[in-house]
Design an enzyme around this catalytic site. Structure first.
Site, PDB file in Angstrom:
ATOM      1  N   ARG A 135       0.861  -1.192   0.000  1.00  9.93           N
ATOM      2  CA  ARG A 135       0.000   0.000   0.000  1.00  9.93           C
ATOM      3  C   ARG A 135       0.895   1.239   0.000  1.00  9.93           C
ATOM      4  NH1 ARG A 135      -2.254   3.031   4.681  1.00  9.93           N
ATOM      5  NH2 ARG A 135      -3.938   4.297   3.829  1.00  9.93           N
ATOM      6  N   HIS A 180      -2.654  11.049   0.711  1.00 10.94           N
ATOM      7  CA  HIS A 180      -2.135  10.815   2.063  1.00 10.94           C
ATOM      8  C   HIS A 180      -1.474  12.129   2.495  1.00 10.94           C
ATOM      9  CE1 HIS A 180      -0.743   7.490   4.994  1.00 10.94           C
ATOM     10  NE2 HIS A 180      -0.394   8.634   5.548  1.00 10.94           N
ATOM     11  N   GLU A 215      -7.140   8.560   6.088  1.00 13.51           N
ATOM     12  CA  GLU A 215      -7.402   9.260   7.350  1.00 13.51           C
ATOM     13  C   GLU A 215      -7.815  10.713   7.154  1.00 13.51           C
ATOM     14  OE1 GLU A 215      -3.889   8.717   9.731  1.00 13.51           O
ATOM     15  OE2 GLU A 215      -4.234   6.581  10.005  1.00 13.51           O
ATOM     16  N   ASN A 263      -7.588   1.843  10.028  1.00 14.70           N
ATOM     17  CA  ASN A 263      -6.287   2.027  10.693  1.00 14.70           C
ATOM     18  C   ASN A 263      -6.519   2.081  12.190  1.00 14.70           C
ATOM     19  OD1 ASN A 263      -5.346   2.340   8.121  1.00 14.70           O
ATOM     20  ND2 ASN A 263      -4.671   4.460   8.357  1.00 14.70           N
ATOM     21  N   TYR A 272      -4.344   2.134  16.086  1.00 21.36           N
ATOM     22  CA  TYR A 272      -3.095   2.156  16.860  1.00 21.36           C
ATOM     23  C   TYR A 272      -3.334   2.067  18.369  1.00 21.36           C
ATOM     24  CZ  TYR A 272      -0.684   3.409  12.563  1.00 21.36           C
ATOM     25  OH  TYR A 272      -0.173   3.389  11.291  1.00 21.36           O
ATOM     26  N   GLU A 313      -3.563  -0.066   8.213  1.00 20.82           N
ATOM     27  CA  GLU A 313      -2.409   0.346   9.029  1.00 20.82           C
ATOM     28  C   GLU A 313      -2.574  -0.167  10.446  1.00 20.82           C
ATOM     29  OE1 GLU A 313      -1.310   4.516   9.258  1.00 20.82           O
ATOM     30  OE2 GLU A 313      -1.739   4.766   7.125  1.00 20.82           O
TER      31      GLU A 313
HETATM   32  O1  IFM Z   1       2.635   7.744  10.034  1.00 21.34           O
HETATM   33  C1  IFM Z   1       1.253   7.785  10.171  1.00 21.34           C
HETATM   34  C2  IFM Z   1       0.571   7.579   8.847  1.00 21.34           C
HETATM   35  O2  IFM Z   1       0.994   8.510   7.911  1.00 21.34           O
HETATM   36  C3  IFM Z   1      -0.922   7.705   8.986  1.00 21.34           C
HETATM   37  N1  IFM Z   1      -1.416   6.870  10.058  1.00 21.34           N
HETATM   38  C4  IFM Z   1      -0.728   6.911  11.324  1.00 21.34           C
HETATM   39  C5  IFM Z   1       0.758   6.719  11.123  1.00 21.34           C
HETATM   40  C6  IFM Z   1       1.488   6.779  12.471  1.00 21.34           C
HETATM   41  O3  IFM Z   1       1.293   8.007  13.082  1.00 21.34           O
END
Ligand code: IFM
Length: 475
Positions: free
Chosen positions: A78, A122, A167, A297, A299, A374
Site C-alpha cells: 500500500r 495521504h 485518514e 487504521n 493504533y 495500518e
Molecule cells: O505515520 C502515520 C501515517 O501517515 C498515517 N497513520 C498513522 C501513522 C502513524 O502516526
C-alpha cells in the site's frame, strides 16, 4: 516455531507507506511543492526541524524497496501517490515524469508478484491549492476528482485496490483545527468545511475512477476510527462526551460515505462553530459511492470525560498538546491519560479495543469487507552490537494486535487483510525522524535499510499464514 493462530485462506498480507514520508526528491522530476514542504520548512513546526526533502530517498531507491517487499514475501504493498508529483499545481498540466515514476513502481511490484494498493491522498496537497483555501474550498474536491480520473487512466487495472483518502480525520482536524499537521491552521469552522469537502472528494473521485475502470473496480477509503471509552460509564455527561467524539471522529465520515447522511446531532453540536452551509443539495448522494472494502487504521484507544472546569483541561488523546483542540465544538471534553504500556508516540497499547472496533464496524456493515490498512508501533529501536535490531516490543505489539484481528475474525467479522505500518522507518510528520515505525530500519545518514527482527517475524507470518510465537529472536 510454534504457531498460535492461523488466518483465513487468501488473507492479504502487506505493508504500507506514504509518499511524503518516504519519497524525498521533493524538487526533482517536475514535482511541485506540497503543504507538507511548506509546513516542515516553517521553523518550529516539526521536531528537530526535520523535513521530507530526502526522507528514505525512495524516489531513487524504489527498486531496492520493491526487492525488500518481495523478499519479505508480501502479497500487497500500500503506497500513496503524491498529487503534486503528478500534477504540480493540483490542476491543469500533469507531469509525465511523475506519472512515469508511479507507473514504473506499479510495474515493478507486479513483476515481483506483489499487488499494488494505491492511495490517492495521504495529506500532501499541492501548495497552490492550499493558497486557494485548500480543503475549505469546494473546488479542491472537484480538482481531486480530475486528478483521480487521470490516475485511473494512467495506472488502470494494474492497481488492485484504489483508495481515495487516507485518514481524512487527520487531514481535516489536525490540519485545520489543532494545526499540528499541515497546513497548520487553527480554525474550527475551516476544519468542518474540510471534513465535508474531503468526503465530497472521496465520492467524486470514487465515481471518476469507476467511470474509467468500470463498476467492478475495487474501491476503498481508509479511516482512522477512534475507540473512545467513557471515564465513568454510568455518567450521562461522560457518555455524551464520548458520543460527540464518536460523531466527530467516526460518524462524520462513516455515515456520509456508507449511508449518505451526516450524524443527526453533529450539526447541532457544532452550530456555534458553523452553519454547515457548505453542504449542498445532492452532495450526500455523491459521497455515498459504493465501496468494495473499508480500510481501517488502528493504533490505540482513548478515555474521555466531560471537563468539570477544575484544573487544566487534559488532552492526552495522542494527537498533540496543541494550543487548539482537534475536537471542534467539543472543548468541554477532556482526554485522560491511559494506563500503559505505551509506544514511543505515547499511545497506549490496547489490542482489546481493536477487536471491539472491528466487531462494531463489521456488525454494522456486515456486507462490507474490512481491510486493516495500518497498524504498527513506534519504538526507540537500538542497533545491537551484532548489528541487528532486536525490536522485541514491536514484535509483541504486532503479535497482540494480530491476535486481536484474529479474535474479530473468530467473532464473524469479514477482515480480508492486514498491512503493517510501516515498511520502512520514515518521516513521522510533526515528529520528524525521531519516531520509528518501520519493520525495516533506515539509517537516515547512509539511507541503508536493515531488517529488524519484526521484519523476519512478519515474513515468517506471511509465509505460513499463521501467527508465529512472539518470543523468537532472529540472528
Ligand atoms: O505515520 C502515520 C501515517 O501517515 C498515517 N497513520 C498513522 C501513522 C502513524 O502516526
Amino acid at each position: 516455531m510454534t504457531s498460535t493462530r492461523t488466518f483465513p485462506d487468501g488473507f492479504l498480507w502487506g505493508s504500507a507507506t506514504a509518499s511524503y514520508q518516504i519519497e524525498g526528491a521533493v524538487a526533482e522530476g517536475g514535482r511541485g511543492p506540497s503543504i507538507w514542504d511548506t509546513y516542515s520548512h516553517t521553523p518550529g513546526r516539526v521536531l528537530n526541524g526535520d523535513t521530507g526533502d530526502v526522507a528514505d530517498d525512495h524516489y531513487h531507491r524504489w527498486a531496492q524497496d520493491v526487492g525488500h517487499i518481495k523478499n519479505l514475501g508480501l502479497h500487497a504493498y500500500r503506497f500513496s501517490i503524491s498529487w503534486p508529483r503528478v500534477q504540480p499545481g493540483g490542476s491543469g498540466e500533469f507531469n509525465p515524469e511523475g506519472i512515469r515514476f508511479y507507473s514504473d513502481l506499479v510495474d515493478g511490484l507486479i513483476a515481483a508478484g506483489v499487488q499494488p494498493v494505491a492511495t490517492l491522498y495521504h495529506w500532501d496537497l499541492p501548495q497552490e491549492l492550499e493558497d486557494e483555501g485548500g480543503w475549505t474550498n469546494r473546488e479542491t474536491a472537484l480538482k481531486f476528482a480530475d486528478y483521480a480520473e487521470r490516475m485511473a487512466h494512467e495506472l488502470g487495472d494494474r492497481i488492485s485496490v484504489w483508495t481515495t483518502l487516507n485518514e481524512p480525520w487527520c487531514a481535516a482536524y489536525l490540519g485545520y483545527a489543532s494545526g499540528v499537521h499541515a497546513p497548520g491552521r487553527t480554525d474550527g469552522a475551516a476544519a468542518l468545511a474540510a471534513v465535508h469537502h474531503l468526503n465530497l472528494a472521496h465520492g467524486l473521485a470514487g465515481r471518476a475512477i469507476r467511470s474509467v475502470l468500470g463498476a467492478d473496480t475495487k474501491l476503498s477509503v481508509t479511516l482512522n476510527l477512534h475507540v473512545t471509552h467513557p471515564d465513568d460509564p454510568s455518567s450521562p455527561d461522560d457518555l455524551d462526551a464520548v458520543r460527540r467524539i464518536d460523531e466527530l471522529g467516526n460518524e462524520a465520515f462513516l455515515l456520509p460515505m456508507l449511508e449518505g447522511r451526516y450524524p443527526s446531532q453533529l450539526m447541532a453540536d457544532t452550530a456555534a462553530v458553523t452553519d454547515w452551509a457548505f453542504v449542498q443539495d445532492g452532495d450526500l448522494e455523491l459521497i455515498n459511492v459504493p465501496l468494495s472494502v473499508l480500510g481501517v487504521n488502528y493504533y490505540s484507544s482513548s478515555r474521555a470525560r466531560k471537563y468539570d472546569g477544575v484544573g487544566e483541561r487534559q488532552q492526552a488523546d495522542g494527537h498533540g498538546n496543541a494550543t487548539a483542540s482537534p475536537w471542534v465544538g467539543a472543548d468541554d471534553v477532556e482526554f485522560l491519560p491511559q494506563p500503559g504500556p505505551h509506544t514511543a508516540m505515547g499511545w497506549n497499547i490496547d489490542p482489546a479495543s481493536f477487536t471491539e472496533l472491528l466487531v462494531k464496524v463489521g456488525g454494522r456493515y456486515p456486507d462490507l469487507p474490512l481491510m486493516i490498512t495500518e497498524n504498527g508501533a513506534a519504538f526507540y529501536d537500538e542497533v545491537s552490537a551484532d548489528g541487528r535490531i532486536h525490536d522485541v516490543a514491536r514484535v509483541d505489539y504486532l503479535y497482540r494486535h494480530l491476535d486481536a484481528v484474529g479474535a474479530a475474525i473468530d467473532a464473524g467479522v469479514d477482515v480480508r487483510g492486514y498491512f503493517v505500518w510501516s515498511l520502512l522507518d520514515n518521516f513521522e510528520w510533526s515528529f520528524g525522524y525521531d519516531r520509528r515505525f518501520g519493520i525495516i530500519r533506515v539509517d537516515f545518514g547512509t539511507l541503508e535499510r536493515t531488517w529488524k527482527d519484526s521484519a523476519h517475524w512478519y515474513s515468517a507470518l506471511v509465509t505460513t499464514n499463521s501467527l508465529p510465537n512472539r518470543a523468537v529472536t532472529y540472528r
